[in-house]
Design an enzyme around this catalytic site. Structure first.
Site, PDB file in Angstrom:
ATOM      1  N   TYR A  55      15.688  29.907   9.456  1.00 55.91           N
ATOM      2  CA  TYR A  55      14.450  30.569   9.936  1.00 55.91           C
ATOM      3  C   TYR A  55      14.356  30.432  11.454  1.00 55.91           C
ATOM      4  O   TYR A  55      14.718  29.506  12.016  1.00 55.91           O
ATOM      5  CB  TYR A  55      13.145  29.828   9.513  1.00 55.91           C
ATOM      6  CG  TYR A  55      13.021  30.061   8.109  1.00 55.91           C
ATOM      7  CD1 TYR A  55      12.564  31.392   7.554  1.00 55.91           C
ATOM      8  CD2 TYR A  55      12.812  29.106   7.108  1.00 55.91           C
ATOM      9  CE1 TYR A  55      12.246  31.481   6.329  1.00 55.91           C
ATOM     10  CE2 TYR A  55      12.501  29.027   5.772  1.00 55.91           C
ATOM     11  CZ  TYR A  55      12.154  30.573   5.303  1.00 55.91           C
ATOM     12  OH  TYR A  55      11.991  30.749   4.067  1.00 55.91           O
ATOM     13  N   LYS A  69       0.901  -1.221  -0.074  1.00 55.60           N
ATOM     14  CA  LYS A  69       0.117   0.054   0.117  1.00 55.60           C
ATOM     15  C   LYS A  69       0.949   1.313  -0.027  1.00 55.60           C
ATOM     16  O   LYS A  69       2.120   1.156   0.224  1.00 55.60           O
ATOM     17  CB  LYS A  69      -0.943   0.124   1.209  1.00 55.60           C
ATOM     18  CG  LYS A  69      -0.114  -0.053   2.644  1.00 55.60           C
ATOM     19  CD  LYS A  69      -0.956  -0.422   3.885  1.00 55.60           C
ATOM     20  CE  LYS A  69      -0.377  -0.442   5.178  1.00 55.60           C
ATOM     21  NZ  LYS A  69      -1.201  -0.966   6.239  1.00 55.60           N
TER      22      LYS A  69
END
Ligand SMILES: *Cc1c(COP(=O)(O)O)cnc(C)c1O
Length: 379
Positions: A270, A50
């Site tokens: 940042y 999956k």
């Protein structure tokens, strides 16, 4: 502030600015065989592929597993079944865990996909499809034994064992799913096993399956007729805290885009969360959270240059991360650093990021240059 430059040239490793994800198909095949060795005949080993084979590329992974002998594949959604349809062997079963949603009956029937029926409405829907097609349709019954996620209540499953209740359906298997298989001491394992044994006894001629990757290692009582590993095939350790019996499958090498020497006072990235305290050499690497590289590794992850560990400094941003490579003088832009691999197993990176290896794998980005090695010879 000095900026070191060396022209970057395109090479065999994709675009010069791309980081490289290498997926070892031979290791996946070896892991399949390792898992199968845990089983006693006639128990077989299916493969859960999956989410695009846990992010590694189902179109390449499925043929490798098929060449290793796998004949039963599980995906989550109909779309994923469609995506592997052309690469599964003709006689293999393609089973869809999320089951049958309204309007999907035709596609399931045409393609021969096997729905995992999770509630009474899905059972009835598939029976109606069987009546209108005039032939029995294959189905898997999923019984909820303790996950409280998908699956029939055990009472509903037992009721379906009464004569005639499953008319029109050719039962391929009865399955359930373990909630805590990576914790052998969890009492829920034995409770789920007992509930599943009761239900499967009502379907004596139908194949049964309970174990995922870690369930295979609990004990043989959990094996039934087939097992359904996913993560372990892709090198995730099914035995947390113990040595990994499986081979590593992914190597991620981050491309260094720029190197700079900076002096304090100065911050990195940042939020200015990392402050330089002495002359520091910083490498900026082409991997960020948009590539699935967890932002939670800001100021705490690592990379390797050869055998040398170098720390992530500053925040991981969307496309980039920054490393303190002061200890590695001979590195230049265009060189690569190890982000996942021999020094950095996916389980360890996941722990540092505060998540599980499943999440690291399934989020591996689409911007990496992907290399598949060790695949089956193309026909
Ligand atoms: C994902 C899944 C598996 C595979 O689990 P792993 O822990 O990756 O081995 C097996 N069965 C079901 C129902 C699943 O959802």
């Amino acid at each position: 502030m000095a900026i070191r430059r060396r022209p970057v040239r395109p090479g065999a490793s994709g675009h010069p600015s791309q980081s490289t994800l290498t997926i070892d198909l031979a290791a996946i095949a070896a892991n399949y065989r390792t898992l199968r060795k845990q089983l006693r005949r006639p128990t077989t080993c299916a493969a859960v592929v999956k989410a695009d084979a846990y992010g590694l590329g189902a179109e390449r992974v499925v043929p490798a597993l098929a060449a290793a002998g796998c004949r039963e594949f599980f995906v989550a959604q109909l779309e994923e079944a469609e995506a592997i349809r052309r690469v599964v062997p003709a006689q293999a079963a393609v089973c869809v865990l999320n089951g049958l949603l309204h309007g999907e009956e035709g596609a399931f029937r045409r393609r021969g996909f096997i729905p995992v029926l999770n509630d009474m409405a899905q059972v009835e829907c598939w029976q109606r499809a069987a009546r209108s097609s005039g032939r029995p349709l294959p189905a898997i019954l999923h019984v909820d034994t303790g996950m409280s996620r998908l699956g029939l209540a055990p009472g509903d499953a037992l009721a379906l064992a009464a004569p005639g209740r499953l008319e029109g359906l050719a039962l391929h298997a009865v399955i359930s799913h373990l909630a805590c298989s990576e914790e052998p001491e969890q009492p829920l394992n034995a409770q789920q096993l007992a509930t599943f044994q009761t239900v499967r006894a009502a379907f004596p001629r139908v194949r049964a399956s309970l174990a995922n990757s870690s369930g295979i290692f609990l004990n043989p009582a959990y094996h039934f007729d087939f097992v359904r590993p996913g993560a372990a095939l892709f090198g995730v350790n099914p035995l947390p805290g113990r040595p990994n019996p499986l081979r590593a499958v992914v190597t991620l090498r981050g491309k260094i885009l720029q190197i700079r020497d900076v002096d304090p006072p100065r911050s990195v990235g940042y939020g200015a969360t990392h402050r330089i305290t002495g002359r520091t050499r910083i490498a900026t690497v082409a991997a960020g959270y948009a590539d699935g590289w967890p932002r939670s590794l800001s100021n705490r992850g690592s990379a390797y240059i050869g055998d040398l560990r170098v720390p992530v400094i500053g925040r991981v941003s969307m496309d980039l991360m920054t490393l303190d490579i002061t200890a590695a003088p001979d590195v230049a832009p265009g060189d690569t650093v190890e982000l996942l691999g021999g020094h950095l197993p996916v389980d360890d990176v996941a722990t540092a990021a505060g998540t599980i290896a499943y999440e690291i794998l399934t989020r591996l980005g689409r911007r990496y240059h992907r290399i598949y090695k060790g695949g089956p010879a193309s026909r």
